[in-house]
Design a protein around this motif. Structure first.
Motif, mmCIF file in Angstrom:
data_model
loop_
_atom_site.group_PDB
_atom_site.id
_atom_site.type_symbol
_atom_site.label_atom_id
_atom_site.label_comp_id
_atom_site.label_asym_id
_atom_site.label_seq_id
_atom_site.Cartn_x
_atom_site.Cartn_y
_atom_site.Cartn_z
ATOM 1 N N UNK A 128 76.236 28.178 94.602
ATOM 2 C CA UNK A 128 76.283 26.502 93.989
ATOM 3 C C UNK A 128 74.602 26.720 93.672
ATOM 4 N N UNK A 129 74.415 26.284 92.826
ATOM 5 C CA UNK A 129 72.712 26.448 92.618
ATOM 6 C C UNK A 129 71.847 25.681 93.018
ATOM 7 N N UNK A 130 71.096 25.282 92.579
ATOM 8 C CA UNK A 130 70.144 23.533 92.957
ATOM 9 C C UNK A 130 68.530 24.238 92.144
ATOM 10 N N UNK A 131 68.228 23.260 91.341
ATOM 11 C CA UNK A 131 67.211 23.552 90.119
ATOM 12 C C UNK A 131 66.233 23.043 90.516
ATOM 13 N N UNK A 132 64.927 23.133 91.396
ATOM 14 C CA UNK A 132 64.104 22.580 92.151
ATOM 15 C C UNK A 132 62.648 22.298 91.049
ATOM 16 N N UNK A 133 62.445 20.844 90.312
ATOM 17 C CA UNK A 133 61.462 20.567 89.459
ATOM 18 C C UNK A 133 59.471 20.983 89.281
ATOM 19 N N UNK A 192 61.420 12.083 97.726
ATOM 20 C CA UNK A 192 60.092 12.148 96.714
ATOM 21 C C UNK A 192 58.509 11.442 97.491
ATOM 22 N N UNK A 193 57.491 11.923 96.964
ATOM 23 C CA UNK A 193 56.949 11.697 98.212
ATOM 24 C C UNK A 193 55.817 10.884 96.501
ATOM 25 N N UNK A 194 55.641 10.832 95.553
ATOM 26 C CA UNK A 194 54.609 10.053 94.866
ATOM 27 C C UNK A 194 55.344 8.410 95.151
ATOM 28 N N UNK A 195 53.469 7.719 94.865
ATOM 29 C CA UNK A 195 53.805 6.558 95.355
ATOM 30 C C UNK A 195 54.369 5.985 93.905
ATOM 31 N N UNK A 196 53.685 5.926 93.164
ATOM 32 C CA UNK A 196 54.482 5.385 91.459
ATOM 33 C C UNK A 196 56.338 5.953 91.451
ATOM 34 N N UNK A 197 56.619 4.910 91.068
ATOM 35 C CA UNK A 197 58.461 5.118 91.207
ATOM 36 C C UNK A 197 58.764 5.799 89.894
ATOM 37 N N UNK A 198 58.006 5.703 88.797
ATOM 38 C CA UNK A 198 58.202 6.122 87.305
ATOM 39 C C UNK A 198 58.225 7.976 87.599
ATOM 40 N N UNK A 199 57.061 8.247 88.541
ATOM 41 C CA UNK A 199 57.738 10.004 88.110
ATOM 42 C C UNK A 199 58.415 10.450 89.400
ATOM 43 N N UNK A 201 61.265 9.216 89.908
ATOM 44 C CA UNK A 201 62.202 8.966 89.170
ATOM 45 C C UNK A 201 62.248 10.765 88.172
ATOM 46 N N UNK A 202 61.469 10.574 87.764
ATOM 47 C CA UNK A 202 61.181 11.701 86.621
ATOM 48 C C UNK A 202 61.556 12.881 87.295
ATOM 49 N N UNK A 203 60.844 13.476 88.683
ATOM 50 C CA UNK A 203 60.801 14.170 89.233
ATOM 51 C C UNK A 203 62.556 14.166 89.951
ATOM 52 N N UNK A 204 63.735 13.205 90.285
ATOM 53 C CA UNK A 204 64.643 13.182 90.589
ATOM 54 C C UNK A 204 65.630 13.411 89.077
ATOM 55 N N UNK A 205 65.700 12.821 88.239
ATOM 56 C CA UNK A 205 66.331 13.472 87.244
ATOM 57 C C UNK A 205 66.422 15.205 86.451
ATOM 58 N N UNK A 206 65.963 15.738 86.918
ATOM 59 C CA UNK A 206 65.194 17.034 86.752
ATOM 60 C C UNK A 206 65.690 18.227 87.497
ATOM 61 N N UNK A 207 66.274 17.757 88.985
ATOM 62 C CA UNK A 207 66.897 18.504 89.996
ATOM 63 C C UNK A 207 68.301 17.858 89.414
ATOM 64 N N UNK A 208 68.381 19.819 89.389
ATOM 65 C CA UNK A 208 70.011 19.867 88.879
ATOM 66 C C UNK A 208 71.350 20.070 90.085
ATOM 67 N N UNK A 209 72.219 20.421 90.348
ATOM 68 C CA UNK A 209 72.930 21.447 90.980
ATOM 69 C C UNK A 209 74.261 21.205 90.839
#
Length: 485
Positions: A128-133, A192-199, A201-209
């Motif tokens: 399996x592949x995991x793409x970390x942004x 996910x360490x950023x304090x801002x939720x929008x930031x 969620x951007x990271x979360x959506x770019x994680x690809x497995x």
């Protein structure tokens, strides 16, 4: 004459084959497991049938208790994976995203400050592949024994291959970081360490497995949230513990270091390649062993001075929670007690969780007693004074957990932590007083309150994210929790 001799031999044979009571020179020996009886004296005698059965029961019971302590890491992971797949309905490779208080309630000693992205991946059908942004994340991949496979802090493409699988020939040329997992299943533990939720969620959506077989046309498995649906990753009790162990051992290869433990489990009905169908005798022994085994785990975990790595400062009731080396090995032995202590109350172990040694990552301090040496209790009010200038580059937090499940405490207010990321009331000297207990403090002090529940025991983790020198050289010391006046 020949008939007489035959009769004598026949009579002797009857004596040897008959009940234990026929031995005229029988001797008893008193032991911690009761009276043991032998023919003749102990040195020259055989154990009676009754004693032999008692000894076999004791052998199996002792082995079951030790197997409980040995298997804590893998049963924890197996139950966690079971909770994701069976209780929450997560697919293979799908991220379980935990952000709210309710959604985190099922996990062992989760922090209540940073969200988690947690996919389990079953490699049995292929890599399996995991793409970390790009982004501020902390995490690592762990096998089912909770050994780190690799950190996941760097962006890029990670390829995970099962223990008996061939590494794809062109994988490295295609830009993958390739890792062979020792077990068929693994976990990616991502915070996910950023304090801002929008930031975040951007990271979360770019994680690809996704499976490597889809590399030319990826279909990432995405993420799901529990949305308040109950789940529990704490070790099951009773026969369910052994059912979970038998199931995961059936799926995973046997490490060379574990072959003796596999031998201990065989007389208890757990054997590689065979169904787990314990007899009534085996069930009786296994049920009692889960009770005694967990009692041993509690004694081994809650302020165990026999594990030197736990020492914080002299006279303190705080200790380091991470008492197991990341590879679970000491110079001349594997860290059986250390890993049982950590994995009874927590999950995963990597170098980032040993900030007291490295000065990086996180520090985990735990406590189970107050300044007076009394066990922490949900019906008592306490205070913790966090001195000014807490030595954490990122933030500090204190989080409370339920002793029963080792999960976040469950209260009506849905409050389990306080941290420097919150708008807390500071004292005039810059220190912060945290109020812990069933009674809400008055006025602005309520901002610093963590409610507890009477009749429920609890324990805290005090975390320092990216510890500073003042913590490492002990010029800044966290005081004990005290009963409120």
């Amino acid at each position: 004459m020949r008939n007489t001799v035959a009769i004598v031999f026949a009579f002797c044979g009857m004596l040897l084959a008959g009940p234990d009571s026929v031995y005229s020179q029988e001797t008893s020996v008193k032991t911690r497991i009761g009276e043991l009886r032998f023919t003749h004296d102990f040195a020259n005698g055989y154990p009676t049938n009754e004693t032999r059965n008692k000894l076999f029961d004791e052998i199996d019971f002792q082995r079951a208790c030790q197997a409980y302590l040995w298997s804590i890491p893998i049963v924890s992971m197996a139950q966690w994976q079971y909770a994701h797949n069976e209780q929450l309905g997560a697919q293979n490779g799908q991220i379980v995203y935990l952000e709210s208080y309710d959604d985190r309630l099922g996990g062992l000693t989760y922090n209540a400050t940073t969200p988690y992205a947690l996919p389990f991946i079953d490699l049995s059908q292929g890599p399996w592949v995991a793409v970390m942004p790009e982004g501020e994340v902390r995490g690592a991949a762990h096998d089912m024994w909770q050994l780190e496979i690799t950190t996941l802090t760097e962006p890029g493409k990670y390829l995970f291959v099962g223990p008996s699988q061939a590494i794809p020939e062109k994988a490295e040329a295609e830009g993958y970081r390739v890792f062979q997992s020792p077990t068929n299943s693994l976990l990616l533990g991502i915070r996910l360490m950023p304090e801002e939720r929008d930031e975040r969620m951007k990271i979360l959506r770019r994680i690809a497995i996704y499976p490597y077989s889809e590399c030319t046309n990826p279909r990432p498995r995405g993420y799901m949230t529990p949305n308040g649906k109950p789940w529990l990753a704490a070790h099951p009790r009773g026969m369910e513990y052994w059912e979970r162990l038998a199931d995961v051992l059936k799926k995973e290869p046997v490490a060379e270091r574990d072959r003796f433990f596999m031998a201990m489990l065989q007389p208890l009905g757990i054997e590689k390649g065979k169904p787990f169908r314990p007899s009534d005798r085996q069930k009786r022994i296994l049920k009692e062993a889960t009770l005694v085994g967990e009692a041993m785990a509690k004694a081994n975990d809650f302020f165990n001075t026999r594990i030197p790595d736990a020492h914080y400062v002299e006279g303190s009731n705080w200790e380091f929670a991470t008492v197991c080396p990341t590879n679970q090995r000491r110079d001349h032995f594997d860290s059986l007690d250390g890993r049982a202590a950590w994995f009874y109350e927590a999950v995963t172990n990597n170098i980032a969780m040993h900030g007291q040694e490295t000065g990086q990552g996180q520090v985990y301090l735990d406590a189970y007693r107050d300044k007076d040496g009394d066990w922490l209790d949900g019906g008592t009010n306490y205070v913790l004074n966090v001195p000014a200038n807490a030595p954490a580059k990122t933030f500090w937090s204190i989080t409370l957990y339920d002793v029963d499940t080792r999960c976040l405490i469950k209260n009506e207010q849905k409050i389990a932590d306080r941290s420097s990321r919150m708008d807390l009331l500071e004292n005039s000297d810059g220190s912060v007083t945290i109020y812990i207990g069933p009674n809400k403090p008055e006025g602005e002090k309520a901002k610093n309150w963590i409610p507890t529940v009477s009749g429920k025991a609890w324990f805290p983790y005090f975390r320092l994210y990216s510890p500073k020198k003042a913590f490492l050289d002990r010029t800044w010391i966290l005081p004990d929790i005290q009963k409120a006046e």
